[in-house]
Design a protein around this motif. Sequence first.
Motif, PDB file in Angstrom:
ATOM      1  N   PRO A 210      -9.824 -22.619  -4.614  1.00 23.49           N
ATOM      2  CA  PRO A 210      -9.242 -23.041  -3.345  1.00 23.49           C
ATOM      3  C   PRO A 210      -7.718 -23.081  -3.308  1.00 23.49           C
ATOM      4  CG  PRO A 210      -9.943 -24.946  -4.583  1.00 23.49           C
ATOM      5  CD  PRO A 210     -10.348 -23.735  -5.388  1.00 23.49           C
ATOM      6  N   ASP A 211      -7.062 -22.785  -4.405  1.00 21.26           N
ATOM      7  CA  ASP A 211      -5.612 -22.948  -4.430  1.00 21.26           C
ATOM      8  C   ASP A 211      -4.909 -21.765  -5.094  1.00 21.26           C
ATOM      9  OD1 ASP A 211      -6.567 -23.450  -6.948  1.00 21.26           O
ATOM     10  OD2 ASP A 211      -6.100 -25.582  -6.905  1.00 21.26           O
ATOM     11  N   ALA A 212      -5.441 -20.584  -4.877  1.00 23.05           N
ATOM     12  CA  ALA A 212      -4.802 -19.374  -5.390  1.00 23.05           C
ATOM     13  C   ALA A 212      -3.771 -18.881  -4.381  1.00 23.05           C
ATOM     14  CB  ALA A 212      -5.841 -18.284  -5.644  1.00 23.05           C
ATOM     15  N   LEU A 213      -2.854 -18.080  -4.842  1.00 26.67           N
ATOM     16  CA  LEU A 213      -1.851 -17.456  -3.986  1.00 26.67           C
ATOM     17  C   LEU A 213      -1.898 -15.958  -4.272  1.00 26.67           C
ATOM     18  CD1 LEU A 213       0.614 -18.208  -2.035  1.00 26.67           C
ATOM     19  CD2 LEU A 213       2.005 -17.674  -4.030  1.00 26.67           C
ATOM     20  N   LEU A 214      -1.968 -15.149  -3.210  1.00 27.64           N
ATOM     21  CA  LEU A 214      -2.051 -13.697  -3.349  1.00 27.64           C
ATOM     22  C   LEU A 214      -0.854 -13.057  -2.668  1.00 27.64           C
ATOM     23  CD1 LEU A 214      -5.797 -13.275  -2.320  1.00 27.64           C
ATOM     24  CD2 LEU A 214      -4.877 -13.588  -4.615  1.00 27.64           C
ATOM     25  N   GLU A 215      -0.292 -12.058  -3.320  1.00 31.13           N
ATOM     26  CA  GLU A 215       0.768 -11.251  -2.718  1.00 31.13           C
ATOM     27  C   GLU A 215       0.283  -9.815  -2.653  1.00 31.13           C
ATOM     28  OE1 GLU A 215       4.767 -13.715  -3.940  1.00 31.13           O
ATOM     29  OE2 GLU A 215       4.313 -11.877  -5.058  1.00 31.13           O
ATOM     30  N   PHE A 216       0.531  -9.173  -1.515  1.00 30.05           N
ATOM     31  CA  PHE A 216       0.112  -7.795  -1.275  1.00 30.05           C
ATOM     32  C   PHE A 216       1.324  -6.945  -0.953  1.00 30.05           C
ATOM     33  CE2 PHE A 216      -3.477 -10.435  -0.337  1.00 30.05           C
ATOM     34  CZ  PHE A 216      -4.588  -9.714  -0.724  1.00 30.05           C
ATOM     35  N   TRP A 217       1.330  -5.712  -1.443  1.00 29.57           N
ATOM     36  CA  TRP A 217       2.337  -4.714  -1.082  1.00 29.57           C
ATOM     37  C   TRP A 217       1.601  -3.430  -0.744  1.00 29.57           C
ATOM     38  CZ3 TRP A 217       2.472  -7.572  -5.545  1.00 29.57           C
ATOM     39  CH2 TRP A 217       3.518  -8.472  -5.680  1.00 29.57           C
ATOM     40  N   GLY A 218       2.072  -2.734   0.258  1.00 27.26           N
ATOM     41  CA  GLY A 218       1.411  -1.483   0.596  1.00 27.26           C
ATOM     42  C   GLY A 218       2.275  -0.575   1.435  1.00 27.26           C
ATOM     43  N   PRO A 219       1.908   0.697   1.479  1.00 27.61           N
ATOM     44  CA  PRO A 219       2.653   1.667   2.273  1.00 27.61           C
ATOM     45  C   PRO A 219       2.232   1.610   3.738  1.00 27.61           C
ATOM     46  CG  PRO A 219       0.828   2.754   1.201  1.00 27.61           C
ATOM     47  CD  PRO A 219       0.803   1.317   0.749  1.00 27.61           C
ATOM     48  N   ASP A 220       2.961   2.352   4.558  1.00 30.67           N
ATOM     49  CA  ASP A 220       2.574   2.460   5.968  1.00 30.67           C
ATOM     50  C   ASP A 220       1.455   3.495   6.108  1.00 30.67           C
ATOM     51  OD1 ASP A 220       3.777   4.995   5.847  1.00 30.67           O
ATOM     52  OD2 ASP A 220       5.595   4.339   6.864  1.00 30.67           O
ATOM     53  N   ALA A 221       1.086   3.808   7.333  1.00 32.00           N
ATOM     54  CA  ALA A 221      -0.043   4.711   7.590  1.00 32.00           C
ATOM     55  C   ALA A 221       0.218   6.131   7.093  1.00 32.00           C
ATOM     56  CB  ALA A 221      -0.368   4.725   9.086  1.00 32.00           C
ATOM     57  N   GLU A 222       1.488   6.511   6.926  1.00 39.15           N
ATOM     58  CA  GLU A 222       1.823   7.847   6.413  1.00 39.15           C
ATOM     59  C   GLU A 222       1.943   7.861   4.891  1.00 39.15           C
ATOM     60  OE1 GLU A 222       3.749   6.596   9.194  1.00 39.15           O
ATOM     61  OE2 GLU A 222       2.146   7.544  10.338  1.00 39.15           O
ATOM     62  N   GLY A 223       1.710   6.721   4.252  1.00 36.03           N
ATOM     63  CA  GLY A 223       1.820   6.651   2.800  1.00 36.03           C
ATOM     64  C   GLY A 223       3.236   6.402   2.309  1.00 36.03           C
ATOM     65  N   GLN A 224       4.156   6.093   3.210  1.00 39.49           N
ATOM     66  CA  GLN A 224       5.553   5.852   2.832  1.00 39.49           C
ATOM     67  C   GLN A 224       5.763   4.379   2.504  1.00 39.49           C
ATOM     68  OE1 GLN A 224       7.795   8.417   2.526  1.00 39.49           O
ATOM     69  NE2 GLN A 224       5.953   9.614   2.937  1.00 39.49           N
ATOM     70  N   LEU A 225       6.435   4.125   1.386  1.00 37.18           N
ATOM     71  CA  LEU A 225       6.775   2.751   1.051  1.00 37.18           C
ATOM     72  C   LEU A 225       7.962   2.310   1.904  1.00 37.18           C
ATOM     73  CD1 LEU A 225       6.448   2.930  -2.809  1.00 37.18           C
ATOM     74  CD2 LEU A 225       4.888   1.837  -1.206  1.00 37.18           C
ATOM     75  N   PRO A 226       7.911   1.115   2.470  1.00 37.38           N
ATOM     76  CA  PRO A 226       9.012   0.637   3.322  1.00 37.38           C
ATOM     77  C   PRO A 226      10.328   0.586   2.547  1.00 37.38           C
ATOM     78  CG  PRO A 226       7.088  -0.763   3.551  1.00 37.38           C
ATOM     79  CD  PRO A 226       6.818   0.165   2.406  1.00 37.38           C
ATOM     80  N   GLN A 227      11.399   0.961   3.210  1.00 36.10           N
ATOM     81  CA  GLN A 227      12.724   0.971   2.594  1.00 36.10           C
ATOM     82  C   GLN A 227      13.659  -0.092   3.163  1.00 36.10           C
ATOM     83  OE1 GLN A 227      13.436   3.110  -0.037  1.00 36.10           O
ATOM     84  NE2 GLN A 227      11.251   3.539   0.128  1.00 36.10           N
ATOM     85  N   GLN A 228      13.271  -0.743   4.272  1.00 40.18           N
ATOM     86  CA  GLN A 228      14.147  -1.744   4.862  1.00 40.18           C
ATOM     87  C   GLN A 228      13.948  -3.094   4.180  1.00 40.18           C
ATOM     88  OE1 GLN A 228      11.601  -0.358   6.483  1.00 40.18           O
ATOM     89  NE2 GLN A 228      10.315  -1.969   7.297  1.00 40.18           N
ATOM     90  N   GLY A 229      14.892  -3.999   4.422  1.00 38.37           N
ATOM     91  CA  GLY A 229      14.822  -5.334   3.854  1.00 38.37           C
ATOM     92  C   GLY A 229      13.727  -6.142   4.521  1.00 38.37           C
ATOM     93  N   GLY A 230      13.652  -7.397   4.141  1.00 35.92           N
ATOM     94  CA  GLY A 230      12.624  -8.285   4.662  1.00 35.92           C
ATOM     95  C   GLY A 230      12.755  -8.555   6.142  1.00 35.92           C
ATOM     96  N   SER A 231      11.681  -9.039   6.724  1.00 37.19           N
ATOM     97  CA  SER A 231      11.646  -9.311   8.154  1.00 37.19           C
ATOM     98  C   SER A 231      11.540 -10.805   8.447  1.00 37.19           C
ATOM     99  CB  SER A 231      10.472  -8.566   8.804  1.00 37.19           C
ATOM    100  OG  SER A 231       9.247  -9.054   8.290  1.00 37.19           O
ATOM    101  N   LEU A 232      11.821 -11.640   7.448  1.00 33.92           N
ATOM    102  CA  LEU A 232      11.721 -13.079   7.656  1.00 33.92           C
ATOM    103  C   LEU A 232      12.952 -13.603   8.380  1.00 33.92           C
ATOM    104  CD1 LEU A 232      10.299 -14.439   4.297  1.00 33.92           C
ATOM    105  CD2 LEU A 232       9.116 -14.053   6.432  1.00 33.92           C
ATOM    106  N   ARG A 233      12.726 -14.579   9.246  1.00 34.95           N
ATOM    107  CA  ARG A 233      13.826 -15.237   9.950  1.00 34.95           C
ATOM    108  C   ARG A 233      13.915 -16.679   9.483  1.00 34.95           C
ATOM    109  NH1 ARG A 233      12.201 -15.411  15.602  1.00 34.95           N
ATOM    110  NH2 ARG A 233      10.168 -15.561  14.648  1.00 34.95           N
TER     111      ARG A 233
END
Length: 197
Positions: free
Chosen positions: A55-78
């Motif tokens: 009940p107390d695990a933390l998961l982080e996911f990374w993935g490419p976009d629909a074209e298989g390209q890894l994102p190159q821009q910085g984070g989107s957090l405000r």
Amino acid sequence: MSSHTRPAPTPSHTIGPFYGYALPFPGGPDAAPHAHPDTVTVHGRVLDGAGAPVPDALLEFWGPDAEGQLPQQGGSLRRDPVTGGFLGRNGVDFTGFARVATDADGHWVIRTLRPGARGGHAPYLSVCVFARGLTHHLFTRVYVPDAAGSGAEADPLLAALPAERRATLLATPEPHATYRFDLRLQGPDETVFLEFS
């Protein structure tokens, strides 16, 4: 206290969990921009060796976009300019990153873009697992079938695994662009975890 009396030992401590403090953030599970047509939902449970929920695990996911390209821009957090706290994502940019904690039943859910195939690999999301009792985080992959069926048979990692072990990395399609993927930390159906050197 006499000189011959020894204090009782203190109780032992487990490793964590401390993941609920400062790590989850508003919008953490929502890697996909709002209303993007390639959005998929991936969900599942984290289970221990006895099949009980974690009940107390933390998961982080990374993935490419629909074209298989890894994102190159910085984070989107405000951040809130007054408190410095997180306001959440901006809802427009795709960074390929999601972070989610499991609930009391060990369940988690993320919304991301359907990953595209890249570099001779079938479409997958990279996953990092933090959980109580782990002295070091674990890495694995979630292979998400694409509309054509995935091409998983040509993926080098999947091809190197016996069929029963390969199955632990494959998400199961469900209705409405949703996929199920359970992580088993131990036991006969333990998820295949990767080691990097």
